[in-house]
Design a protein around this motif. Sequence first.
Motif, PDB file in Angstrom:
ATOM      1  N   ILE A 122       0.810  -1.221   0.000  1.00 50.38           N
ATOM      2  CA  ILE A 122       0.000   0.000   0.000  1.00 50.38           C
ATOM      3  C   ILE A 122       0.847   1.277   0.000  1.00 50.38           C
ATOM      4  O   ILE A 122       0.526   2.225  -0.739  1.00 50.38           O
ATOM      5  CB  ILE A 122      -1.005  -0.027   1.174  1.00 50.38           C
ATOM      6  N   PRO A 123       1.929   1.377   0.797  1.00 49.91           N
ATOM      7  CA  PRO A 123       2.719   2.617   0.739  1.00 49.91           C
ATOM      8  C   PRO A 123       3.253   2.926  -0.664  1.00 49.91           C
ATOM      9  O   PRO A 123       3.232   4.095  -1.091  1.00 49.91           O
ATOM     10  CB  PRO A 123       3.860   2.345   1.732  1.00 49.91           C
ATOM     11  N   THR A 124       3.691   1.904  -1.399  1.00 52.63           N
ATOM     12  CA  THR A 124       4.166   2.127  -2.769  1.00 52.63           C
ATOM     13  C   THR A 124       2.994   2.519  -3.670  1.00 52.63           C
ATOM     14  O   THR A 124       3.123   3.412  -4.517  1.00 52.63           O
ATOM     15  CB  THR A 124       4.844   0.857  -3.314  1.00 52.63           C
ATOM     16  N   ALA A 125       1.869   1.865  -3.490  1.00 54.08           N
ATOM     17  CA  ALA A 125       0.678   2.202  -4.278  1.00 54.08           C
ATOM     18  C   ALA A 125       0.288   3.658  -4.060  1.00 54.08           C
ATOM     19  O   ALA A 125      -0.060   4.377  -5.008  1.00 54.08           O
ATOM     20  CB  ALA A 125      -0.473   1.271  -3.913  1.00 54.08           C
ATOM     21  N   GLU A 126       0.336   4.110  -2.809  1.00 54.58           N
ATOM     22  CA  GLU A 126      -0.017   5.494  -2.499  1.00 54.58           C
ATOM     23  C   GLU A 126       1.001   6.477  -3.078  1.00 54.58           C
ATOM     24  O   GLU A 126       0.628   7.521  -3.636  1.00 54.58           O
ATOM     25  CB  GLU A 126      -0.120   5.675  -0.987  1.00 54.58           C
ATOM     26  N   ARG A 127       2.269   6.149  -2.955  1.00 57.19           N
ATOM     27  CA  ARG A 127       3.314   7.054  -3.458  1.00 57.19           C
ATOM     28  C   ARG A 127       3.228   7.221  -4.968  1.00 57.19           C
ATOM     29  O   ARG A 127       3.388   8.334  -5.496  1.00 57.19           O
ATOM     30  CB  ARG A 127       4.701   6.517  -3.063  1.00 57.19           C
ATOM     31  N   LEU A 128       2.953   6.125  -5.673  1.00 59.43           N
ATOM     32  CA  LEU A 128       2.901   6.156  -7.140  1.00 59.43           C
ATOM     33  C   LEU A 128       1.492   6.399  -7.680  1.00 59.43           C
ATOM     34  O   LEU A 128       1.334   6.654  -8.876  1.00 59.43           O
ATOM     35  CB  LEU A 128       3.433   4.835  -7.697  1.00 59.43           C
ATOM     36  N   ASN A 129       0.492   6.310  -6.799  1.00 60.14           N
ATOM     37  CA  ASN A 129      -0.918   6.381  -7.206  1.00 60.14           C
ATOM     38  C   ASN A 129      -1.233   5.320  -8.259  1.00 60.14           C
ATOM     39  O   ASN A 129      -1.804   5.587  -9.310  1.00 60.14           O
ATOM     40  CB  ASN A 129      -1.288   7.772  -7.733  1.00 60.14           C
ATOM     41  N   ILE A 130      -0.838   4.087  -7.958  1.00 62.05           N
ATOM     42  CA  ILE A 130      -1.089   2.932  -8.818  1.00 62.05           C
ATOM     43  C   ILE A 130      -1.961   1.946  -8.059  1.00 62.05           C
ATOM     44  O   ILE A 130      -1.669   1.579  -6.921  1.00 62.05           O
ATOM     45  CB  ILE A 130       0.233   2.244  -9.236  1.00 62.05           C
ATOM     46  N   MET A 131      -3.036   1.508  -8.697  1.00 60.09           N
ATOM     47  CA  MET A 131      -3.950   0.564  -8.072  1.00 60.09           C
ATOM     48  C   MET A 131      -3.412  -0.863  -8.189  1.00 60.09           C
ATOM     49  O   MET A 131      -2.844  -1.235  -9.212  1.00 60.09           O
ATOM     50  CB  MET A 131      -5.326   0.668  -8.736  1.00 60.09           C
ATOM     51  N   VAL A 132      -3.591  -1.638  -7.141  1.00 58.21           N
ATOM     52  CA  VAL A 132      -3.268  -3.064  -7.142  1.00 58.21           C
ATOM     53  C   VAL A 132      -4.584  -3.819  -7.275  1.00 58.21           C
ATOM     54  O   VAL A 132      -5.419  -3.796  -6.365  1.00 58.21           O
ATOM     55  CB  VAL A 132      -2.533  -3.484  -5.861  1.00 58.21           C
ATOM     56  N   CYS A 133      -4.784  -4.469  -8.425  1.00 56.19           N
ATOM     57  CA  CYS A 133      -6.037  -5.172  -8.696  1.00 56.19           C
ATOM     58  C   CYS A 133      -5.804  -6.675  -8.602  1.00 56.19           C
ATOM     59  O   CYS A 133      -5.093  -7.259  -9.432  1.00 56.19           O
ATOM     60  CB  CYS A 133      -6.570  -4.793 -10.080  1.00 56.19           C
TER      61      CYS A 133
END
Length: 294
Positions: A156-167
Amino acid sequence: MNRREFIGAASSAALALGGVASAYGDPSGRPRKSVMFTMLPDNLSLNDRFKLAKDVGFEGVECSPVGSEKSASDLRRAAEHADIPIQSIIFGGWDAPLSDPNPAVVAKGLANARSAMQDAKWMGAENILLVPALVTAKVRYRDAYERSQKNVRALIPTAERLNIMVCCEEVWNNFLLSPMEFAHYIDSFKHPLIQAYFDVGNVVTFGWPEDWIRTLGKRIKKVHLKDYKGGPGLFGGNKGSFVMLREGSINWPEVRRAFAEIGYTGYMNTELGGGDEAYLRDVSARVDKILAGE
């Protein structure tokens, strides 16, 4: 019901559900067609592969991770030159499952997922596809569930930093075997960047896609399209096989109605074998018929 009436009904259904919640939706109310990059002829240049995708009617492309900023940037420039976005990265995660009991395997899986997320950022994509767990004779279902929850949260921290969704996708990995469980799994993260990637063809051997779609609802942010000839209850017998779109056992009009009911207007990615221009035009036309409710 003709095509115009169907699209109107779909739009009305979306409005009745409170509008399109996804940031990646098409305001016209129609899902968008996307093709996997691997389906495009590999004897063409990068520019020509993306141009062909656009010419035959697709509106997006799904690529695989490449692991370097230069390669990712080359792909993005070629896509931009053809005026078609790279909108998703099909990462997977089979080689180092986040459910593995070996910490070294999990560490590799997390590093690979973060690298894929960075590739997605470089390519201008919205998400990565993640297979979150793998249940085996040596990995219990409960352990796979709990380990994968813990390790997906670590992304989640990487997803938030990059604004990339993990589906997270349901696939033939002995995991997330019912729509209610899949919905509960996604809800357990309580985070807008952890969502569902729904594959229409993957559930046919043990369920009905339209049921899964209605249960998952707006958790679905990306879709894979493929067809399967067979049906529920085929374990241990004739398990059927994947076939060309609209030539299998899937009730596509009902699937389309289900997507309209949940207000889905994101990308629908064809996950099929590759071919030449004539083949790709045929695939594109088949998706048009699915979107029209035929």
